[in-house]
Scaffold this motif. Structure first.
Motif, PDB file in Angstrom:
ATOM      1  N   GLY A 148       0.950  -1.258   0.017  1.00  0.00           N
ATOM      2  CA  GLY A 148       0.031   0.081   0.065  1.00  0.00           C
ATOM      3  C   GLY A 148       0.891   1.150   0.050  1.00  0.00           C
ATOM      4  N   ARG A 149       1.897   1.131   0.772  1.00  0.00           N
ATOM      5  CA  ARG A 149       2.899   2.424   1.002  1.00  0.00           C
ATOM      6  C   ARG A 149       3.599   2.555  -0.402  1.00  0.00           C
ATOM      7  N   GLY A 150       4.113   1.401  -1.096  1.00  0.00           N
ATOM      8  CA  GLY A 150       4.657   1.499  -2.326  1.00  0.00           C
ATOM      9  C   GLY A 150       3.764   1.922  -3.480  1.00  0.00           C
ATOM     10  N   VAL A 151       2.527   1.513  -3.619  1.00  0.00           N
ATOM     11  CA  VAL A 151       1.799   2.239  -4.607  1.00  0.00           C
ATOM     12  C   VAL A 151       1.214   3.470  -4.176  1.00  0.00           C
ATOM     13  N   GLY A 152       1.384   3.879  -2.974  1.00  0.00           N
ATOM     14  CA  GLY A 152       1.177   5.205  -2.651  1.00  0.00           C
ATOM     15  C   GLY A 152       2.182   5.934  -3.026  1.00  0.00           C
ATOM     16  N   ALA A 153       3.251   5.801  -3.197  1.00  0.00           N
ATOM     17  CA  ALA A 153       4.577   6.334  -3.730  1.00  0.00           C
ATOM     18  C   ALA A 153       4.361   6.432  -5.212  1.00  0.00           C
ATOM     19  N   LEU A 154       3.825   5.487  -6.005  1.00  0.00           N
ATOM     20  CA  LEU A 154       3.518   5.669  -7.459  1.00  0.00           C
ATOM     21  C   LEU A 154       2.245   6.852  -7.640  1.00  0.00           C
ATOM     22  N   ASN A 155       1.442   6.700  -6.641  1.00  0.00           N
ATOM     23  CA  ASN A 155       0.340   7.793  -6.751  1.00  0.00           C
ATOM     24  C   ASN A 155       0.716   9.102  -6.641  1.00  0.00           C
TER      25      ASN A 155
ATOM     26  N   ALA B  80       8.679  10.527   0.769  1.00  0.00           N
ATOM     27  CA  ALA B  80       8.546  10.149   2.134  1.00  0.00           C
ATOM     28  C   ALA B  80       7.868   8.700   2.150  1.00  0.00           C
ATOM     29  N   SER B  81       7.356   8.474   0.954  1.00  0.00           N
ATOM     30  CA  SER B  81       6.417   7.173   0.902  1.00  0.00           C
ATOM     31  C   SER B  81       7.515   5.912  -0.027  1.00  0.00           C
ATOM     32  N   LEU B  82       8.695   6.460  -0.311  1.00  0.00           N
ATOM     33  CA  LEU B  82       9.504   5.587  -1.172  1.00  0.00           C
ATOM     34  C   LEU B  82      10.174   4.305  -0.507  1.00  0.00           C
TER      35      LEU B  82
END
Length: 449
Positions: free
Chosen positions: A104-111, A277-279
């Protein structure tokens, strides 16, 4: 877009370059310049902007949730195919944390990255119009923006580092929590919560500190956007009113436009900071994927449907590191024979069964099933014909029927219900199940209670 509307009644000599460009465009496509045509153009422009924002957010949401779903499924399949030896040497909390949190955090970084791209598109649009209106002012503010971005690079690097620490402590918290819940009975009976909670709360506190620092770092660029924008607009007003002798009314639209344009430019730094920050989640996913790909269980291609003759171990040697457990073991287990493996704790009883089921691979020697080398077998076909009762109960939080069928069929359907009942009768537990409140549909917890 308001400039051409406000200048519609002015003489051509008093109109700015931007206004003239809009008027020339309308005339080139055969539309007379009037208040009505300019308002229609204004509405169309903002409708396009609204549609673009809607499409951007919709596409970002679709990409985000589709990726989360697909990556979770992909990692589940990777877990299925990983070596058992890798599993035994890896924290359960780490494996669980990847699926439940880090994806979820990783895809949040893509978002966040799509937000950065969207900001860049808006910046390019506004800069194009800003150059037409006042290219000198535009280049000056772009220079200041690049300077600010350079100064903020250290914050971005620190955010990335803290993001990795957040991922690390997430895994540690989940690992300790899973172990605490799994061993709850023992911890409760021995009142050992104080000791385990001391470790757990320390990890939770570390995670809290790192998450708090991450939020503070991402708040710095956000908090300076408004003051810098207001400072710039104030300078713009002082320049035009104080030095150029223009009135506030004359430069009002110009001020609003530049405020909007350069808010996007300054906000880009904030979006970039949030991306960094989400990387951590993205890097954890990438690293875990590489490691899992390097720890895929090796399997043959030959299928086995049934066991007909014997299981044989020939000159099998196996060791855990420097500790050798098996020394040239030779053993034949014939079909329809019952044998007992007796030995002290650590003698290798469980290891023997792990080797037979293909979970562990001996350092030397061979295992044969009906004369076929196990290394040539497709292991899932071998495991499908093995009945295995472990020391620990394997029970899922579902109905008794589904625990017996392992969801291979729908327990409410006739043929499936008969197969489940036949299996229960063979295991001498049909009577016990029927005495339960809801029989085969009784829900049992994952501890069998």
């Amino acid at each position: 877009m308001l400039l051409p509307v406000l200048n519609v009644d002015k003489a051509a000599s008093d109109q700015g370059q931007y206004t003239k460009t809009i008027y020339n465009f309308l005339e080139s496509i055969g539309i007379n310049v009037s208040l009505f045509s300019l308002i229609i153009l204004l509405l169309i422009a903002f409708l396009f902007k609204g549609a673009f924002v809607f499409l951007q957010k919709t596409l970002a949401s679709y990409i985000r949730f589709s990726l989360i779903k697909d990556i979770r499924i992909d990692f589940c399949n990777k877990y299925k195919g990983m070596k058992y030896s890798y599993y035994t040497n890896t924290s359960i909390g780490y494996l669980n944390n990847i699926i439940t949190t880090e994806i979820g955090r990783g895809v949040g970084a893509l978002n966040r990255y799509t937000v950065v791209i969207g900001s860049l598109i808006f910046i390019l649009i506004y800069i194009t119009f800003a150059v037409i209106i006042n290219y000198k002012m535009t280049f000056m503010v772009l220079f200041l923006s690049l300077l600010l971005f350079t100064l903020m690079r250290s914050l971005s690097r620190l955010s990335k580092k803290i993001s990795l620490l957040v991922s690390e402590t997430n895994a540690q918290v989940q690992s300790l929590l899973i172990q605490t819940i799994y061993n709850y009975k023992y911890i409760k009976a021995t009142d050992s919560f104080t000791h385990i909670f001391k470790q757990l709360f320390a990890k939770i506190n570390k995670n809290y500190i790192y998450q708090f620092k991450s939020v503070v770092l991402t708040s710095i660029p956000s908090s300076i956007i408004e003051p810098i924008s207001v400072l710039f607009i104030s300078g713009l007003v002082l320049y035009y009113v104080g030095f150029q002798g223009k009135t506030i009314a004359e430069i009002f639209v110009l001020v609003i436009f530049f405020y909007k344009a350069f808010s996007y430019i300054f906000r880009f730094q904030s979006d970039w900071q949030k991306f960094n920050a989400s990387l951590g989640g993205l890097e954890v996913m990438s690293k875990a994927s590489r490691i899992l790909n390097n720890n895929v269980e090796k399997v043959g291609k030959r299928q086995i449907i049934a066991f007909n003759k014997a299981i044989e171990l020939r000159n099998v040697n196996f060791s855990y590191g420097s500790k050798q457990v098996f020394f040239d073991v030779n053993l034949a287990i014939q079909k329809n024979k019952s044998i007992g493996i007796v030995g002290d704790s650590g003698a290798g009883k469980t290891t023997l069964f792990d080797i037979i089921t293909g979970l562990l691979t001996p350092q030397s020697g061979k295992i044969f099933i009906d004369g076929i080398d196990c290394s040539k077998l497709e292991l899932s076909s071998l495991r499908n014909i093995i009945g295995y009762v472990t020391q620990e109960p394997v029970i899922f939080n579902d109905t008794i029927a589904n625990n017996i069928s392992f969801w291979e069929c729908k327990s409410q359907e006739g043929p499936c219900k008969k197969m489940i009942k036949d299996a229960a009768i063979l295991a001498n537990c049909d009577r016990f199940i029927n005495e339960a409140e809801m029989g085969y549909e009784t829900i049992i917890g994952d501890k069998g209670i």
